[in-house]
Write a protein that holds these residues in place. Structure first.
Motif, mmCIF file in Angstrom:
data_model
loop_
_atom_site.group_PDB
_atom_site.id
_atom_site.type_symbol
_atom_site.label_atom_id
_atom_site.label_comp_id
_atom_site.label_asym_id
_atom_site.label_seq_id
_atom_site.Cartn_x
_atom_site.Cartn_y
_atom_site.Cartn_z
ATOM 1 N N SER A 38 -1.986 -4.039 -3.366
ATOM 2 C CA SER A 38 -2.465 -5.365 -2.999
ATOM 3 C C SER A 38 -2.806 -5.306 -1.513
ATOM 4 N N VAL A 39 -4.067 -5.137 -1.202
ATOM 5 C CA VAL A 39 -4.512 -4.954 0.177
ATOM 6 C C VAL A 39 -4.722 -6.320 0.823
ATOM 7 N N SER A 40 -4.067 -6.533 1.966
ATOM 8 C CA SER A 40 -4.221 -7.808 2.674
ATOM 9 C C SER A 40 -5.120 -7.670 3.898
ATOM 10 N N VAL B 89 0.810 -1.220 0.000
ATOM 11 C CA VAL B 89 0.000 0.000 0.000
ATOM 12 C C VAL B 89 0.848 1.278 0.000
ATOM 13 N N GLN B 90 2.161 1.131 0.066
ATOM 14 C CA GLN B 90 3.030 2.303 -0.047
ATOM 15 C C GLN B 90 3.789 2.216 -1.367
ATOM 16 N N GLY B 91 4.005 3.378 -1.975
ATOM 17 C CA GLY B 91 4.718 3.428 -3.244
ATOM 18 C C GLY B 91 3.845 3.090 -4.447
ATOM 19 N N ASP C 79 5.687 1.449 9.618
ATOM 20 C CA ASP C 79 5.639 -0.012 9.529
ATOM 21 C C ASP C 79 5.172 -0.519 8.159
ATOM 22 N N GLY C 80 4.985 0.396 7.188
ATOM 23 C CA GLY C 80 4.582 0.010 5.840
ATOM 24 C C GLY C 80 3.084 0.009 5.604
ATOM 25 N N GLY D 95 -8.286 -0.533 -3.460
ATOM 26 C CA GLY D 95 -7.121 0.327 -3.628
ATOM 27 C C GLY D 95 -6.869 0.665 -5.081
ATOM 28 N N PRO D 96 -5.814 1.441 -5.319
ATOM 29 C CA PRO D 96 -5.478 1.856 -6.685
ATOM 30 C C PRO D 96 -4.777 0.725 -7.437
#
Length: 94
Positions: free
Chosen positions: A72-74, A16-18, A43-44, A67-68
């Protein structure tokens, strides 16, 4: 907030970052007429607070699971918040 408003905190995990998650979240929240903020955490994860009509807040939580492109949302963890100082518009913070 009035009784017909909900304030919800959220922590989103996964890739979810970057991937433009904060800007995407801001766009989705503004389309739904929500106030609040979103930020990257050390923590990311991505943390956010959403405030607005309960149906719009619920819709935002559903959007978070997608998400965009590139995300990859867990997990999406949510909790009720009771905050007095929220920005009038949804914004990205650091």
């Amino acid at each position: 907030m009035t009784d017909d408003q909900r304030i919800l905190g959220a922590r989103i995990s996964g890739r979810v970052q970057g991937v433009g998650f904060r800007a995407w979240t801001q766009g989705q929240a503004r389309k739904l007429g929500l106030a609040g903020w979103v930020r990257n955490e050390r923590d990311g994860t991505v943390a956010a607070v959403f405030a607005g009509p309960p149906a719009a807040v619920a819709a935002m939580v559903e959007h978070l699971w997608q998400g965009p492109p590139g995300a990859s949302v867990s997990a999406v963890e949510t909790w009720d918040e009771n905050l007095a100082d929220l920005p009038p518009e949804f914004r990205v913070t650091r």
